[in-house]
Design a protein around this motif. Structure first.
Motif, PDB file in Angstrom:
ATOM      1  N   PHE A   1       2.092 -16.577  15.138  1.00 53.82           N
ATOM      2  CA  PHE A   1       1.145 -15.488  15.344  1.00 53.82           C
ATOM      3  C   PHE A   1       0.663 -15.552  16.785  1.00 53.82           C
TER       4      PHE A   1
ATOM      5  N   SER B   1      -9.470 -14.474  12.800  1.00 57.70           N
ATOM      6  CA  SER B   1      -8.409 -14.767  13.767  1.00 57.70           C
ATOM      7  C   SER B   1      -8.668 -16.150  14.356  1.00 57.70           C
TER       8      SER B   1
ATOM      9  N   LEU C   1      -5.497 -13.429  10.776  1.00 57.67           N
ATOM     10  CA  LEU C   1      -4.874 -14.426   9.898  1.00 57.67           C
ATOM     11  C   LEU C   1      -5.179 -14.159   8.432  1.00 57.67           C
TER      12      LEU C   1
ATOM     13  N   TRP D   1      -2.754 -23.868   4.874  1.00 51.58           N
ATOM     14  CA  TRP D   1      -3.873 -23.134   4.269  1.00 51.58           C
ATOM     15  C   TRP D   1      -4.621 -24.098   3.360  1.00 51.58           C
TER      16      TRP D   1
ATOM     17  N   ARG E   1      -4.328 -13.330   2.682  1.00 56.55           N
ATOM     18  CA  ARG E   1      -3.743 -14.080   3.791  1.00 56.55           C
ATOM     19  C   ARG E   1      -2.759 -13.148   4.476  1.00 56.55           C
TER      20      ARG E   1
ATOM     21  N   VAL F   1      -1.047 -14.191   7.367  1.00 55.60           N
ATOM     22  CA  VAL F   1      -0.048 -15.068   7.974  1.00 55.60           C
ATOM     23  C   VAL F   1       0.144 -16.229   7.013  1.00 55.60           C
TER      24      VAL F   1
ATOM     25  N   LEU G   1       0.885 -21.231  11.931  1.00 58.64           N
ATOM     26  CA  LEU G   1      -0.035 -21.644  10.894  1.00 58.64           C
ATOM     27  C   LEU G   1       0.541 -22.869  10.191  1.00 58.64           C
TER      28      LEU G   1
ATOM     29  N   VAL H   1      -4.242 -24.416  12.340  1.00 63.64           N
ATOM     30  CA  VAL H   1      -3.207 -23.815  13.178  1.00 63.64           C
ATOM     31  C   VAL H   1      -2.775 -24.811  14.234  1.00 63.64           C
TER      32      VAL H   1
END
Length: 86
Positions: free
Chosen positions: A73, A8, A79, A28, A65, A67, A25, A45
């Motif tokens: 979120f 998280s 996450l 990635w 994943r 999110v 987010l 994030v």
């Protein structure tokens, strides 16, 4: 025996955004199935106008994943999941 760890953003939440409960987010950096090391950046994030990198809390494999990029979120939402070898 492997153990699943949830990732998280709560541990890296900006102090100056303490009263903010939601973020989104931005990016990635690791795909599901990839091996990660503790401390490696998993994603970025955005909270208010601050970008924060979220590190892997353990060594293991990013299994899921939870999110996706662009999704909102809350501070406590998971996450991602990492399967560790501990």
């Amino acid at each position: 025996m492997s153990e699943e760890t949830t990732v998280s953003a709560s541990s890296v939440w900006p102090e100056d955004a303490a009263d903010v409960e939601e973020g989104y987010l931005a990016n990635w950096f690791v795909r599901p199935g990839a091996t990660v090391e503790a401390g490696e950046t998993l994603c970025e994030v955005q909270v208010e106008k601050v970008s924060v990198d979220v590190p892997a809390p353990v060594d293991g494999t990013l299994t899921e994943r939870l999110v996706e990029e662009g999704d909102e979120f809350t501070r406590e939402d998971p996450l991602a999941r990492i399967d560790s070898d501990d």
